[in-house]
Design an enzyme around this catalytic site. Structure first.
Site, short mmCIF file in Angstrom:
data_model
loop_
_atom_site.label_atom_id
_atom_site.label_comp_id
_atom_site.label_asym_id
_atom_site.label_seq_id
_atom_site.Cartn_x
_atom_site.Cartn_y
_atom_site.Cartn_z
CB CYS A 70 -0.90 -0.05 1.23
SG CYS A 70 -1.69 1.49 1.67
CB CYS A 73 0.49 1.54 4.18
SG CYS A 73 -1.25 1.04 4.14
#
Length: 143
Positions: A70, A73
């Protein structure tokens, strides 16, 4: 004169003993029954039991549900590390790919999702990329 020197020597020895005892107790960490200090780095959590233990041991816990693939993230990672280092909150990291059941238990449908626990209960949920000021203000609200 010799008696004065002996008295001074005795006082200095007492001061040194007291200082050594104080330093030893500082290094030992919190006293029995005291709240454990929050770790200065994010704590990896693997499973419901570990998360429950972490949440019950600390007053304020910020749980970062993330995935390695991600992008947001990865952008949030330095912010989360800074929060762990500079606040009284404990930061826990949960890899949603390795802990799909745990992510489902907390209703994580997208990453990053941050869940703030206060006194053992979920208090706030933040989804998506967050700026550091927003996270700090949420933590301060419950600390």
């Amino acid at each position: 004169m010799a008696e004065d020197i002996e008295e001074i020597r005795r006082q200095k020895m007492e001061e040194l003993r007291n200082r050594d005892e104080a330093e030893a107790s500082d290094e030992a960490g919190p006293a029995d029954g005291a709240e454990p200090r929050s770790p200065s780095e994010p704590v990896p959590v693997d499973g419901t039991a570990e998360l429950s233990e972490t949440v019950s041991e600390h007053d304020v816990v910020l749980v970062d549900f993330y995935a390695d693939w991600c992008g947001p993230c990865q952008m949030l990672e330095p912010v989360v590390e800074s929060i762990a280092a500079d606040t009284d909150a404990t930061v826990a990291k949960v890899d949603v790919d390795a802990n799909q059941g745990l992510a489902a238990e907390y209703g994580v449908r997208g990453v990053p999702t941050l869940v703030l626990f206060a006194d053992g209960e979920p208090a706030e949920r933040l989804v998506g990329m967050q700026d550091e000021a927003r996270l700090r203000s949420a933590i301060e609200e419950y600390a």
